[in-house]
Design a protein around this motif. Structure first.
Motif, PDB file in Angstrom:
ATOM      1  N   ALA A   1      38.844  32.116  34.059  1.00  0.00           N
ATOM      2  CA  ALA A   1      38.934  33.569  34.091  1.00  0.00           C
ATOM      3  C   ALA A   1      39.063  34.150  32.697  1.00  0.00           C
ATOM      4  CB  ALA A   1      40.127  33.998  34.945  1.00  0.00           C
ATOM      5  N   ARG A   2      38.421  35.262  32.492  1.00  0.00           N
ATOM      6  CA  ARG A   2      38.453  35.951  31.207  1.00  0.00           C
ATOM      7  C   ARG A   2      39.801  36.622  30.996  1.00  0.00           C
ATOM      8  NH1 ARG A   2      34.801  37.450  27.557  1.00  0.00           N
ATOM      9  NH2 ARG A   2      35.145  39.357  26.417  1.00  0.00           N
ATOM     10  N   ARG A   3      40.323  37.190  32.009  1.00  0.00           N
ATOM     11  CA  ARG A   3      41.617  37.861  31.950  1.00  0.00           C
ATOM     12  C   ARG A   3      42.414  37.410  33.158  1.00  0.00           C
ATOM     13  NH1 ARG A   3      37.793  41.855  30.994  1.00  0.00           N
ATOM     14  NH2 ARG A   3      37.788  42.567  28.866  1.00  0.00           N
ATOM     15  N   SER A   4      43.655  37.857  33.218  1.00  0.00           N
ATOM     16  CA  SER A   4      44.472  37.496  34.366  1.00  0.00           C
ATOM     17  C   SER A   4      44.114  38.337  35.591  1.00  0.00           C
ATOM     18  CB  SER A   4      45.963  37.654  34.019  1.00  0.00           C
ATOM     19  OG  SER A   4      46.229  38.992  33.665  1.00  0.00           O
ATOM     20  N   LEU A   5      43.195  39.276  35.430  1.00  0.00           N
ATOM     21  CA  LEU A   5      42.742  40.105  36.533  1.00  0.00           C
ATOM     22  C   LEU A   5      42.028  39.236  37.569  1.00  0.00           C
ATOM     23  CD1 LEU A   5      42.365  43.123  37.420  1.00  0.00           C
ATOM     24  CD2 LEU A   5      40.130  42.988  36.331  1.00  0.00           C
ATOM     25  N   THR A   6      42.429  39.371  38.816  1.00  0.00           N
ATOM     26  CA  THR A   6      41.774  38.598  39.864  1.00  0.00           C
ATOM     27  C   THR A   6      40.578  39.375  40.409  1.00  0.00           C
ATOM     28  OG1 THR A   6      43.094  39.529  41.657  1.00  0.00           O
ATOM     29  CG2 THR A   6      43.990  37.571  40.539  1.00  0.00           C
ATOM     30  N   ALA A   7      39.671  38.660  41.047  1.00  0.00           N
ATOM     31  CA  ALA A   7      38.509  39.297  41.663  1.00  0.00           C
ATOM     32  C   ALA A   7      38.963  40.299  42.723  1.00  0.00           C
ATOM     33  CB  ALA A   7      37.591  38.242  42.263  1.00  0.00           C
TER      34      ALA A   7
ATOM     35  N   THR B   1      41.778  42.044  42.853  1.00  0.00           N
ATOM     36  CA  THR B   1      42.324  43.244  42.209  1.00  0.00           C
ATOM     37  C   THR B   1      41.201  44.106  41.650  1.00  0.00           C
ATOM     38  OG1 THR B   1      44.372  42.087  41.683  1.00  0.00           O
ATOM     39  CG2 THR B   1      43.877  44.067  40.394  1.00  0.00           C
ATOM     40  N   LEU B   2      40.220  43.482  41.011  1.00  0.00           N
ATOM     41  CA  LEU B   2      39.104  44.244  40.467  1.00  0.00           C
ATOM     42  C   LEU B   2      38.321  44.928  41.585  1.00  0.00           C
ATOM     43  CD1 LEU B   2      37.476  45.215  38.064  1.00  0.00           C
ATOM     44  CD2 LEU B   2      36.089  43.142  38.271  1.00  0.00           C
ATOM     45  N   ARG B   3      38.071  44.217  42.673  1.00  0.00           N
ATOM     46  CA  ARG B   3      37.341  44.810  43.805  1.00  0.00           C
ATOM     47  C   ARG B   3      38.068  46.046  44.312  1.00  0.00           C
ATOM     48  NH1 ARG B   3      38.039  44.663  49.044  1.00  0.00           N
ATOM     49  NH2 ARG B   3      39.511  42.951  48.943  1.00  0.00           N
ATOM     50  N   ARG B   4      39.369  45.936  44.508  1.00  0.00           N
ATOM     51  CA  ARG B   4      40.151  47.087  44.981  1.00  0.00           C
ATOM     52  C   ARG B   4      40.101  48.240  43.988  1.00  0.00           C
ATOM     53  NH1 ARG B   4      45.507  44.086  47.439  1.00  0.00           N
ATOM     54  NH2 ARG B   4      44.511  43.427  49.389  1.00  0.00           N
ATOM     55  N   GLY B   5      40.245  47.920  42.708  1.00  0.00           N
ATOM     56  CA  GLY B   5      40.193  48.957  41.679  1.00  0.00           C
ATOM     57  C   GLY B   5      38.846  49.654  41.621  1.00  0.00           C
ATOM     58  N   MET B   6      37.766  48.877  41.731  1.00  0.00           N
ATOM     59  CA  MET B   6      36.429  49.474  41.698  1.00  0.00           C
ATOM     60  C   MET B   6      36.210  50.390  42.898  1.00  0.00           C
ATOM     61  SD  MET B   6      34.089  46.364  40.260  1.00  0.00           S
ATOM     62  CE  MET B   6      32.650  47.351  39.842  1.00  0.00           C
TER      63      MET B   6
ATOM     64  N   VAL C   1      32.537  48.124  47.051  1.00  0.00           N
ATOM     65  CA  VAL C   1      32.415  46.697  46.776  1.00  0.00           C
ATOM     66  C   VAL C   1      32.974  45.980  47.996  1.00  0.00           C
ATOM     67  CG1 VAL C   1      32.993  44.804  45.213  1.00  0.00           C
ATOM     68  CG2 VAL C   1      32.720  47.135  44.299  1.00  0.00           C
ATOM     69  N   LEU C   2      32.091  45.341  48.754  1.00  0.00           N
ATOM     70  CA  LEU C   2      32.481  44.666  49.988  1.00  0.00           C
ATOM     71  C   LEU C   2      33.026  43.273  49.728  1.00  0.00           C
ATOM     72  CD1 LEU C   2      29.374  45.629  52.142  1.00  0.00           C
ATOM     73  CD2 LEU C   2      31.617  46.753  52.100  1.00  0.00           C
ATOM     74  N   HIS C   3      32.498  42.623  48.692  1.00  0.00           N
ATOM     75  CA  HIS C   3      32.884  41.234  48.421  1.00  0.00           C
ATOM     76  C   HIS C   3      32.771  40.976  46.924  1.00  0.00           C
ATOM     77  CE1 HIS C   3      32.920  36.849  48.611  1.00  0.00           C
ATOM     78  NE2 HIS C   3      31.820  36.866  47.881  1.00  0.00           N
ATOM     79  N   LEU C   4      33.760  40.311  46.381  1.00  0.00           N
ATOM     80  CA  LEU C   4      33.721  39.791  45.019  1.00  0.00           C
ATOM     81  C   LEU C   4      34.398  38.426  45.095  1.00  0.00           C
ATOM     82  CD1 LEU C   4      32.873  40.381  42.125  1.00  0.00           C
ATOM     83  CD2 LEU C   4      35.026  41.575  41.784  1.00  0.00           C
ATOM     84  N   ALA C   5      33.609  37.371  44.938  1.00  0.00           N
ATOM     85  CA  ALA C   5      34.113  36.008  45.140  1.00  0.00           C
ATOM     86  C   ALA C   5      35.248  35.686  44.174  1.00  0.00           C
ATOM     87  CB  ALA C   5      32.982  34.997  44.958  1.00  0.00           C
ATOM     88  N   ASP C   6      36.229  34.961  44.673  1.00  0.00           N
ATOM     89  CA  ASP C   6      37.369  34.559  43.852  1.00  0.00           C
ATOM     90  C   ASP C   6      36.942  33.768  42.625  1.00  0.00           C
ATOM     91  OD1 ASP C   6      39.181  35.789  45.561  1.00  0.00           O
ATOM     92  OD2 ASP C   6      39.563  33.957  46.707  1.00  0.00           O
TER      93      ASP C   6
END
Length: 164
Positions: free
Chosen positions: A2-8, A10-15, A28-33
């Motif tokens: 992972a580039r950052r500690s941000l999880t997929a 968390t990013l999906r929810r934020g987007m 965003v329906l799916h962002l693989a872990d």
């Protein structure tokens, strides 16, 4: 890696709460872990409908815009610089109703990029995805070119010599 500690997740929810996506109807329906794939939906509503009642082209492009960069950046890790370089969209048929875009990044493609950048040079890979209607009809074809380069090692700072 992972580039950052941000999880997929968390990013999906934020987007999904990000105003440009929220108000355009992009979800965003799916962002693989493991950052290997994503799936996005765009619903047709009054905020993204054009003059003739179909999906606004800017919304079709926006739903595809960040995903190749995000997937490649996250999969390659901190040792690489990854930027969007070029984007193109070809409108194939009118979009009415929900439309979807899928992104799948396989290890072979990443290995090509690693090999192309191993000597410190840049890679300019192209990625293609279709925006499709619920029945599978292609609405648009999006092409994105990324700029990818390994980060150079920071030069060692010279030690100051003791005077005396």
């Amino acid at each position: 890696m992972a580039r950052r500690s941000l999880t997929a997740r968390t990013l999906r929810r934020g987007m999904n709460l990000w105003p440009p996506y929220l108000f355009a109807g992009v979800r965003v329906l799916h962002l693989a872990d493991d950052w290997s794939s994503a799936r996005v939906r765009l619903r047709l509503h009054r905020f993204n409908r054009n003059y003739v009642g179909t999906h606004f082209g800017g919304s079709l492009f926006a739903m595809s815009d960040p995903f190749w960069m995000l997937l490649v950046m996250q999969r390659l890790g901190r040792d690489y610089i990854v930027w969007d370089k070029t984007g193109e969209i070809d409108f194939v048929s009118p979009g009415r109703g929900d439309v979807f875009a899928e992104f799948r990044l396989d290890e072979d493609r990443l290995e090509e990029i690693r090999e192309a950048t191993a000597d410190g040079g840049k890679a300019l890979p192209w990625f293609v995805n279709d925006v499709v209607a619920a029945d599978g009809t292609v609405v648009a074809r999006v092409r994105k070119q990324l700029y990818v380069r390994r980060k150079s090692e920071a030069p060692a700072k010279p030690r100051s010599e003791a005077k005396g």
